[in-house]
Scaffold this motif. Structure first.
Motif, PDB file in Angstrom:
ATOM      1  N   PRO A 163       9.843 -23.980  69.911  1.00 26.74           N
ATOM      2  CA  PRO A 163       8.986 -23.430  68.755  1.00 26.74           C
ATOM      3  C   PRO A 163      10.182 -22.466  67.979  1.00 26.74           C
ATOM      4  O   PRO A 163      10.893 -21.724  68.479  1.00 26.74           O
ATOM      5  N   THR A 164       9.855 -22.491  66.536  1.00 31.69           N
ATOM      6  CA  THR A 164      10.476 -21.774  65.709  1.00 31.69           C
ATOM      7  C   THR A 164       9.747 -20.729  64.974  1.00 31.69           C
ATOM      8  O   THR A 164       8.518 -20.787  64.920  1.00 31.69           O
ATOM      9  N   VAL A 165      10.366 -19.197  64.931  1.00 30.73           N
ATOM     10  CA  VAL A 165       9.623 -18.266  64.573  1.00 30.73           C
ATOM     11  C   VAL A 165      10.635 -17.494  63.640  1.00 30.73           C
ATOM     12  O   VAL A 165      11.708 -17.384  63.822  1.00 30.73           O
ATOM     13  N   LEU A 166      10.007 -17.441  62.442  1.00 27.72           N
ATOM     14  CA  LEU A 166      10.991 -16.819  61.141  1.00 27.72           C
ATOM     15  C   LEU A 166       9.977 -15.506  60.730  1.00 27.72           C
ATOM     16  O   LEU A 166       8.874 -15.553  60.476  1.00 27.72           O
ATOM     17  N   GLU A 167      10.668 -14.505  60.818  1.00 27.23           N
ATOM     18  CA  GLU A 167       9.930 -13.138  60.180  1.00 27.23           C
ATOM     19  C   GLU A 167       9.733 -13.285  58.683  1.00 27.23           C
ATOM     20  O   GLU A 167      10.754 -13.957  57.933  1.00 27.23           O
TER      21      GLU A 167
END
Length: 171
Positions: A163-167
């Motif tokens: 999964p990708t997680v970006l603030e």
């Protein structure tokens, strides 16, 4: 706290789902720069040396989660927002799907803090291990304080195939 739109849930597999949308995490300001690094201590689904990213699907979910963690956290937490695109997420709210792969939902919901404090391994850590063996990237965990709320727990993120997680920057 104000409620935002819930993340979108998709996928045809009743066990492994996809999730996209905004998620939230409360962090100590001293650790803001490493908020995407995951937990720094033991958690419901993680021994202290196993990186795990705990997020809530709503601001209300963050507030509910923090009720259980007031003893060992600074009262001056900052809530950060993240955009998540995740697949292979097991929804612990679907008891039939869990049972079909030999996981008892009660093991995920059992008390873990007292077991860890006594030097043991809680049953929820074994739930994570079983899900990882099935190829899961994480899980959806219903709030024990407010069951209509839920949290996303990621075992792996921001690596190839995960999964990708970006603030999302806040003003």
């Amino acid at each position: 706290m104000a409620q935002r739109d819930q993340p979108a849930i998709g996928g045809d597999d009743p066990l492994m789902r996809t999730f996209t949308g905004s998620f939230f995490r409360a962090v100590d300001p001293a650790y803001r720069d490493v908020a995407l690094g995951g937990s720094r201590s033991a958690g419901r689904y993680s021994p202290p040396d196993v990186p795990t990213l705990y997020l809530s699907a709503s601001l209300d979910g963050v507030a509910a989660a923090m009720v259980a963690h007031t003893d060992n956290r600074t009262p001056d937490l900052r809530v950060l927002r993240f955009e998540v695109n995740a697949d292979r997420i097991v929804d612990l709210r679907d008891h039939a799907a869990l049972t079909s792969v030999g996981i008892d939902p009660a093991d995920a919901a059992a008390d873990w803090q007292e077991t860890v404090a006594a030097g043991g391994s809680p049953s929820s850590w074994r739930v994570r291990e079983a899900l990882e063996r099935l190829g899961a990237h994480g899980l959806i965990d219903p709030s024990r304080k407010q069951p209509h709320l839920w949290h996303l727990t990621l075992f792996d993120w921001n690596t190839p195939g995960a999964p990708t997680v970006l603030e999302v920057p806040t003003p």
